[in-house]
Design a protein around this motif. Structure first.
Motif, mmCIF file in Angstrom:
data_model
loop_
_atom_site.group_PDB
_atom_site.id
_atom_site.type_symbol
_atom_site.label_atom_id
_atom_site.label_comp_id
_atom_site.label_asym_id
_atom_site.label_seq_id
_atom_site.Cartn_x
_atom_site.Cartn_y
_atom_site.Cartn_z
ATOM 1 N N TRP A 1 2.839 -38.467 165.370
ATOM 2 C CA TRP A 1 4.070 -37.680 165.456
ATOM 3 C C TRP A 1 3.813 -36.233 165.030
ATOM 4 O O TRP A 1 4.248 -35.291 165.690
ATOM 5 C CB TRP A 1 5.127 -38.338 164.561
ATOM 6 N N LEU A 2 3.077 -36.060 163.929
ATOM 7 C CA LEU A 2 2.754 -34.730 163.415
ATOM 8 C C LEU A 2 1.905 -33.952 164.419
ATOM 9 O O LEU A 2 2.197 -32.782 164.716
ATOM 10 C CB LEU A 2 2.017 -34.860 162.079
ATOM 11 N N ARG A 3 0.891 -34.582 164.971
ATOM 12 C CA ARG A 3 0.012 -33.893 165.925
ATOM 13 C C ARG A 3 0.757 -33.512 167.202
ATOM 14 O O ARG A 3 0.524 -32.444 167.765
ATOM 15 C CB ARG A 3 -1.212 -34.750 166.229
ATOM 16 N N ALA A 4 1.673 -34.361 167.665
ATOM 17 C CA ALA A 4 2.473 -34.037 168.847
ATOM 18 C C ALA A 4 3.356 -32.819 168.561
ATOM 19 O O ALA A 4 3.497 -31.930 169.407
ATOM 20 C CB ALA A 4 3.332 -35.229 169.257
ATOM 21 N N TYR A 5 3.938 -32.758 167.364
ATOM 22 C CA TYR A 5 4.774 -31.620 166.986
ATOM 23 C C TYR A 5 3.934 -30.335 166.939
ATOM 24 O O TYR A 5 4.337 -29.300 167.451
ATOM 25 C CB TYR A 5 5.432 -31.878 165.629
ATOM 26 N N VAL A 6 2.761 -30.434 166.335
ATOM 27 C CA VAL A 6 1.870 -29.270 166.228
ATOM 28 C C VAL A 6 1.460 -28.786 167.614
ATOM 29 O O VAL A 6 1.476 -27.581 167.891
ATOM 30 C CB VAL A 6 0.635 -29.614 165.359
ATOM 31 N N GLU A 7 1.111 -29.715 168.501
ATOM 32 C CA GLU A 7 0.731 -29.351 169.868
ATOM 33 C C GLU A 7 1.833 -28.582 170.586
ATOM 34 O O GLU A 7 1.586 -27.631 171.317
ATOM 35 C CB GLU A 7 0.394 -30.615 170.674
ATOM 36 N N GLU A 8 3.070 -28.997 170.353
ATOM 37 C CA GLU A 8 4.205 -28.368 171.022
ATOM 38 C C GLU A 8 4.610 -27.040 170.400
ATOM 39 O O GLU A 8 5.016 -26.123 171.104
ATOM 40 C CB GLU A 8 5.404 -29.320 171.000
ATOM 41 N N HIS A 9 4.486 -26.903 169.077
ATOM 42 C CA HIS A 9 5.081 -25.742 168.401
ATOM 43 C C HIS A 9 4.105 -24.773 167.737
ATOM 44 O O HIS A 9 4.493 -23.658 167.427
ATOM 45 C CB HIS A 9 6.086 -26.217 167.350
ATOM 46 N N HIS A 10 2.863 -25.174 167.514
ATOM 47 C CA HIS A 10 1.943 -24.275 166.819
ATOM 48 C C HIS A 10 1.351 -23.267 167.787
ATOM 49 O O HIS A 10 0.851 -23.628 168.845
ATOM 50 C CB HIS A 10 0.819 -25.067 166.141
ATOM 51 N N ILE A 11 1.398 -22.004 167.403
ATOM 52 C CA ILE A 11 0.813 -20.919 168.195
ATOM 53 C C ILE A 11 -0.316 -20.326 167.364
ATOM 54 O O ILE A 11 -0.093 -19.866 166.243
ATOM 55 C CB ILE A 11 1.856 -19.832 168.524
ATOM 56 N N VAL A 12 -1.513 -20.363 167.910
ATOM 57 C CA VAL A 12 -2.657 -19.801 167.199
ATOM 58 C C VAL A 12 -2.538 -18.284 167.225
ATOM 59 O O VAL A 12 -2.438 -17.679 168.290
ATOM 60 C CB VAL A 12 -3.989 -20.256 167.847
ATOM 61 N N GLU A 13 -2.510 -17.697 166.047
ATOM 62 C CA GLU A 13 -2.418 -16.242 165.926
ATOM 63 C C GLU A 13 -3.815 -15.651 166.108
ATOM 64 O O GLU A 13 -4.753 -16.093 165.443
ATOM 65 C CB GLU A 13 -1.889 -15.854 164.546
ATOM 66 N N PRO A 14 -3.952 -14.663 166.994
ATOM 67 C CA PRO A 14 -5.278 -14.047 167.139
ATOM 68 C C PRO A 14 -5.652 -13.315 165.858
ATOM 69 O O PRO A 14 -4.810 -12.697 165.221
ATOM 70 C CB PRO A 14 -5.100 -13.073 168.303
ATOM 71 N N LYS A 15 -6.919 -13.433 165.494
ATOM 72 C CA LYS A 15 -7.381 -12.726 164.292
ATOM 73 C C LYS A 15 -7.453 -11.243 164.607
ATOM 74 O O LYS A 15 -7.963 -10.838 165.636
ATOM 75 C CB LYS A 15 -8.736 -13.252 163.861
ATOM 76 N N ARG A 16 -6.909 -10.467 163.703
ATOM 77 C CA ARG A 16 -6.919 -9.009 163.899
ATOM 78 C C ARG A 16 -8.062 -8.419 163.097
ATOM 79 O O ARG A 16 -8.274 -8.761 161.944
ATOM 80 C CB ARG A 16 -5.596 -8.421 163.423
ATOM 81 N N ARG A 17 -8.769 -7.505 163.761
ATOM 82 C CA ARG A 17 -9.881 -6.844 163.083
ATOM 83 C C ARG A 17 -9.311 -5.875 162.067
ATOM 84 O O ARG A 17 -8.424 -5.073 162.373
ATOM 85 C CB ARG A 17 -10.719 -6.092 164.108
#
Length: 169
Positions: free
Chosen positions: A122-138
């Motif tokens: 359930w947790l992994r399905a939620y993460v897949e749907e809602h988590h956005i990987v933030e690009p690392k800023r230099r």
């Protein structure tokens, strides 16, 4: 929660988190003793809801991507009434690393137990749907930052004297 007897004259008992289980109708709403013997007690504390929030998707991601995703439980000791023993009472349950970190930063007691496979799914399905990987800023080197005074206004550095003894004669 489990209360265990210790072989220690200063502290005869200790409390630890035993498990987190899904709520069932028969649990009721009040803490109740499930088992007691000479060396331990096991208490059930029903009524906790675990909700997932979009703004904490990063905290769930950190938990879901570990080798052993887990529940985090914040618990506190109740002040004992006269003639009673201190009693451990859970205050919050979460699946977020960020929640656990904030609680620990506030010097709360936080323990973890493994989450069961259906909760991890359930947790992994939620993460897949809602988590956005933030690009690392230099990060820009400090030498390229613009100079500012303590109020945030632009500042400059000069080697010319503004006041006092002028030039050489």
């Amino acid at each position: 929660m489990r209360r265990e007897r210790l072989d220690n004259r200063w502290q005869p008992w200790r409390w630890i988190l035993e498990d987190v289980v899904p709520q069932e109708a028969g649990f009721g709403t009040e803490a109740r003793l499930m088992r007691r013997d000479d060396d331990a007690e096991q208490w059930l504390h029903p009524g906790f809801t675990v909700e997932l929030f979009r703004d904490d998707a990063e905290g769930y991601y950190l938990n879901a991507t570990t080798d052993h995703p887990c529940w985090f439980v914040l618990w506190r000791m109740d002040e004992p009434r006269e003639g009673e023993e201190p009693f451990a009472r859970p205050a919050a349950v979460s699946l977020s690393y960020h929640d656990a970190g904030r609680w620990l930063d506030a010097q709360e007691t936080v323990e973890q137990v493994p989450a069961p496979p259906e909760v991890i799914e359930w947790l992994r399905a939620y993460v897949e749907e809602h988590h956005i990987v933030e690009p690392k800023r230099r990060k820009r080197p400090e030498s390229f930052k613009r100079l500012e005074d303590r109020f945030g206004n632009p500042a400059s550095v000069t080697t010319e004297k503004k006041f006092g003894g002028g030039g050489h004669e």
